[in-house]
Design a protein around this motif. Structure first.
Motif, short mmCIF file in Angstrom:
data_model
loop_
_atom_site.label_atom_id
_atom_site.label_comp_id
_atom_site.label_asym_id
_atom_site.label_seq_id
_atom_site.Cartn_x
_atom_site.Cartn_y
_atom_site.Cartn_z
N GLU A 29 0.81 -1.22 0.00
CA GLU A 29 0.00 0.00 0.00
C GLU A 29 0.84 1.27 0.00
N LYS A 30 2.16 1.14 0.16
CA LYS A 30 3.04 2.31 0.21
C LYS A 30 3.21 2.89 -1.19
N GLY A 31 3.06 4.20 -1.32
CA GLY A 31 3.24 4.88 -2.60
C GLY A 31 1.96 5.51 -3.11
N ILE A 32 2.02 5.98 -4.34
CA ILE A 32 0.85 6.61 -4.96
C ILE A 32 0.22 5.65 -5.95
N GLU A 33 -1.02 5.90 -6.30
CA GLU A 33 -1.77 5.04 -7.21
C GLU A 33 -1.15 5.06 -8.60
N ALA A 49 -3.37 14.35 -6.43
CA ALA A 49 -3.28 15.15 -5.21
C ALA A 49 -3.78 14.36 -4.01
N ALA A 50 -4.90 13.66 -4.16
CA ALA A 50 -5.45 12.87 -3.07
C ALA A 50 -4.53 11.70 -2.70
N SER A 51 -3.98 11.04 -3.69
CA SER A 51 -3.09 9.90 -3.45
C SER A 51 -1.80 10.34 -2.76
N ASP A 57 0.55 11.53 4.50
CA ASP A 57 -0.08 11.49 5.82
C ASP A 57 0.21 10.17 6.53
N THR A 58 0.22 9.09 5.76
CA THR A 58 0.40 7.76 6.33
C THR A 58 1.86 7.46 6.67
N TYR A 59 2.78 7.80 5.76
CA TYR A 59 4.15 7.32 5.88
C TYR A 59 5.19 8.38 6.27
N GLU A 60 4.80 9.64 6.35
CA GLU A 60 5.77 10.68 6.74
C GLU A 60 5.14 11.60 7.79
N VAL A 85 5.41 21.22 2.09
CA VAL A 85 5.18 20.61 3.40
C VAL A 85 5.87 21.41 4.48
N TYR A 86 5.38 21.26 5.70
CA TYR A 86 5.91 21.98 6.85
C TYR A 86 6.20 21.00 7.97
N PRO A 87 7.13 21.32 8.86
CA PRO A 87 7.38 20.44 9.99
C PRO A 87 6.11 20.24 10.81
#
Length: 103
Positions: A29-33, A49-51, A57-60, A85-87
């Motif tokens: 499941e890791k990665g984009i579609e 964008a959603a993927s 959100d899941t892996y970082e 992205v932001y810390p």
């Protein structure tokens, strides 16, 4: 993954956004579609964008996503996207401006 530098947030984001779901053994499941590239451009923009948002959100967890912009290059049909992205603990300081391509 790279041989070194994998603890760097920018490297991790880059690796995640270049990974297609199903490529990582034991983490399918890791990665984009991957099927996004076959969609019409308008649908592909929304789905990519959603993927990317779901993947990061899941892996970082070290970052919060401010915005994902998808620009379609119609000459070659490539999807180009950038992620700001932001810390996770500081909302007012930019951390990464990453650009990637999906062919």
């Amino acid at each position: 993954m790279r041989a070194e530098g994998n603890s760097n947030v920018q490297v991790c984001i880059d690796n995640l956004l270049k990974t297609i779901k199903g490529e990582v053994p034991y983490a399918r499941e890791k990665g984009i579609e991957g099927g996004i590239v076959d969609l019409p451009h308008d649908d592909a923009e929304v789905e990519l964008a959603a993927s990317a948002d779901e993947c990061l959100d899941t892996y970082e967890p070290r970052v919060d996503i401010e915005d994902i912009e998808v620009d379609v290059i119609t000459v070659d049909g490539d999807l180009t996207y950038s992620v700001d992205v932001y810390p996770a603990d500081e909302d007012d300081t930019a951390y990464v401006d990453d650009e990637d391509e999906e062919e």
